[in-house]
Design an enzyme around this catalytic site. Structure first.
Site, PDB file in Angstrom:
ATOM      1  N   THR A 190       0.857  -1.192   0.000  1.00  0.00           N
ATOM      2  CA  THR A 190       0.000   0.000   0.000  1.00  0.00           C
ATOM      3  C   THR A 190       0.893   1.242   0.000  1.00  0.00           C
ATOM      4  OG1 THR A 190      -1.777  -1.144   1.141  1.00  0.00           O
ATOM      5  CG2 THR A 190      -1.804   1.253   1.272  1.00  0.00           C
ATOM      6  N   SER A 223       5.000  -6.955  -1.482  1.00  0.00           N
ATOM      7  CA  SER A 223       4.511  -6.996  -0.100  1.00  0.00           C
ATOM      8  C   SER A 223       4.990  -8.282   0.570  1.00  0.00           C
ATOM      9  CB  SER A 223       2.981  -6.956  -0.129  1.00  0.00           C
ATOM     10  OG  SER A 223       2.472  -7.244   1.149  1.00  0.00           O
ATOM     11  N   THR A 243      12.522   5.048  11.098  1.00  0.00           N
ATOM     12  CA  THR A 243      13.501   4.055  11.559  1.00  0.00           C
ATOM     13  C   THR A 243      13.240   2.690  10.937  1.00  0.00           C
ATOM     14  OG1 THR A 243      13.634   5.235  13.648  1.00  0.00           O
ATOM     15  CG2 THR A 243      14.473   2.969  13.634  1.00  0.00           C
ATOM     16  N   CYS A 287      -9.060  -6.067   2.000  1.00  0.00           N
ATOM     17  CA  CYS A 287      -9.317  -4.715   2.489  1.00  0.00           C
ATOM     18  C   CYS A 287     -10.748  -4.282   2.193  1.00  0.00           C
ATOM     19  CB  CYS A 287      -8.335  -3.728   1.878  1.00  0.00           C
ATOM     20  SG  CYS A 287      -8.510  -3.592   0.128  1.00  0.00           S
ATOM     21  N   GLN A 347       1.030  -9.976  -6.291  1.00  0.00           N
ATOM     22  CA  GLN A 347       0.539 -11.352  -6.423  1.00  0.00           C
ATOM     23  C   GLN A 347       1.381 -12.184  -7.395  1.00  0.00           C
ATOM     24  OE1 GLN A 347      -1.768 -12.625  -4.467  1.00  0.00           O
ATOM     25  NE2 GLN A 347      -2.621 -10.769  -3.552  1.00  0.00           N
ATOM     26  N   HIS A 392       4.151  -9.971   3.267  1.00  0.00           N
ATOM     27  CA  HIS A 392       3.248 -10.985   3.829  1.00  0.00           C
ATOM     28  C   HIS A 392       2.526 -11.824   2.782  1.00  0.00           C
ATOM     29  CE1 HIS A 392      -0.866  -9.007   3.562  1.00  0.00           C
ATOM     30  NE2 HIS A 392      -0.102  -7.957   3.336  1.00  0.00           N
ATOM     31  N   ASN A 429      -5.276  -9.580  -8.020  1.00  0.00           N
ATOM     32  CA  ASN A 429      -5.441 -10.253  -6.727  1.00  0.00           C
ATOM     33  C   ASN A 429      -6.802 -10.919  -6.534  1.00  0.00           C
ATOM     34  OD1 ASN A 429      -5.958  -7.292  -6.697  1.00  0.00           O
ATOM     35  ND2 ASN A 429      -6.940  -7.790  -4.765  1.00  0.00           N
TER      36      ASN A 429
END
Ligand code: PLP
Length: 377
Positions: free
Chosen positions: A71, A194, A232, A320, A174, A196, A144
């Site tokens: 995102t 991404s 950070t 989402c 994807q 995950h 996706n």
């Protein structure tokens, strides 16, 4: 624990990624921006992961930017290149993480056909018409919701040739488990990933930004990530993500082969049990990780509720948007009518899914459907 068929939504961390996370969290806790030995040790590790990511992706080390997920990567590529109202464009079936920034910038959506593919001639004409007025164009590698695969090097080539200077961004989220990312990276200006989605930690991502691509930061702060992504570094998560990326890309051919068998078994079993159920984008070039089907006479909400109770975990589309009452914009873009579009369910697979599980899941889905529609097996 039931049968998990929602891998396009998220995946569990791999053992190697978890180990890396634990090792880094306990032994390399320094802030890589600091000026002492503990920080320098962390910085050396950060440099190592950037180098390893660049090796997998086939780009320069300086072209890898670590972010908090796709995102953020998508927003950085699009809003970071946006200069004036209307200078962004994307396909009509992008994830909300692309659609939203494009809409925010007053941009346009290029339509797809009934099989989810973008017409290349229409796309070329569109670019010619907008020549000189686009800052960025975004097209995803793999959708996706319906799994359609776009020929990214072709679209990137068209943007570079006909747009008069727009950057080409690709949401590659994807694709990471099933396609070789290096040729995609080679053709684009920016690519989002991404962690995950490929068995890395949540809250991690990469934006590849090719040399000579001018992006402005969308968040202001420190000088991390060469001034365009301050904050950070979460070194343990970055390290775990890079290990997971290496695993995903080195196993992609066997993953792809395995998932074809799993996906085909699921679709064959289910459509044999339920002849009026149909597969979306069946004739498009599709990822074997995703199967999206229409269940006439039901809503995905009621199906998902009963499936959850029966131990089959799927989704109505993008995570989402799940829970939203509106039908998916992706299914609507295929030309499916609104009522039928509300019945779309996405099942997404991983190499952890066994053939036995898939057979059991297809029988459970069929039973639940017949329970709702009043039919019999
Ligand atoms: N793009 C695509 C195609 C996705 O499937 C997702 C996740 O659902 C995202 C972007 C957003 O990724 P993240 O969860 O890392 O922000």
């Amino acid at each position: 624990m039931g049968i998990y068929l929602d891998n396009a939504s998220t995946t569990p961390m791999s053992a190697a990624a978890l180990n890396e996370y634990q090792m880094l969290a306990s032994d390399f806790y320094g802030n890589p921006q600091g000026n002492h030995t503990v920080s320098r040790l962390a910085l050396r590790k950060l440099d190592e992961y950037r180098q390893r990511a660049s090796q997998v992706l086939g780009c320069a080390v300086s072209e890898v930017y670590f972010t908090s997920g796709a995102t953020e990567s998508n927003n950085l590529a699009l809003l970071g290149s946006h200069r004036k109202l209307g200078d962004l464009a994307c396909s009509s079936i992008e994830h909300k993480a692309v659609l939203s920034p494009v809409e925010y910038g007053g941009g346009e959506k290029v339509p797809v056909s009934g099989d989810g593919m973008i017409d290349q001639d229409l796309f070329r004409d569109y670019l010619k018409e907008k020549r000189g007025n686009l800052a960025a164009v975004s097209i995803m590698a793999v959708n996706n919701e319906i799994g359609v695969i776009n020929p990214i090097p072709i679209f990137a080539g068209m943007v570079h040739k006909h747009s008069g200077g727009a950057i080409f961004h690709c949401d590659g989220v994807q694709a990471s488990q099933i396609l070789n990312l290096a040729p995609i990276v080679a053709s684009v200006d920016c690519l989002s990933l991404s962690g995950h989605k490929f068995n890395g930690p949540k809250g991690t991502g990469i934006l590849v930004v090719k040399e000579g691509t001018a992006l402005r930061p969308i968040v202001r702060g420190g000088s991390q990530e060469r001034d365009i992504r301050p904050g950070t570094h979460d070194l343990p998560s970055i390290g775990a993500m890079v290990v997971a990326l290496e695993e995903a890309q080195s196993q992609r051919s066997t993953t792809h082969e395995y998932l074809i068998k799993i996906r085909d078994l699921f679709e064959e079993r289910l459509t044999a049990l339920l002849p009026n159920v149909s597969v979306n984008a069946l004739n498009g070039d599709r990822s074997p990780a995703i199967s999206n089907l229409l269940f006439p006479g039901t809503t995905n909400e009621e199906m998902l509720y009963l499936l959850d109770g029966a131990g089959v975990y799927a989704s109505g589309g993008a995570a989402c948007a799940s829970g939203a009452l509106d039908p998916s914009h992706v299914i609507m873009a295929l030309g499916v009518d609104k009522l039928l579009a509300k019945s779309a369910l996405r099942f997404s697979f991983s190499t952890s899914n066994t053939a036995e599980e898939i057979i059991e899941a297809s029988e459970i889905v069929a039973k639940v459907y017949l329970q709702l529609t009043g039919g019999q097996l």
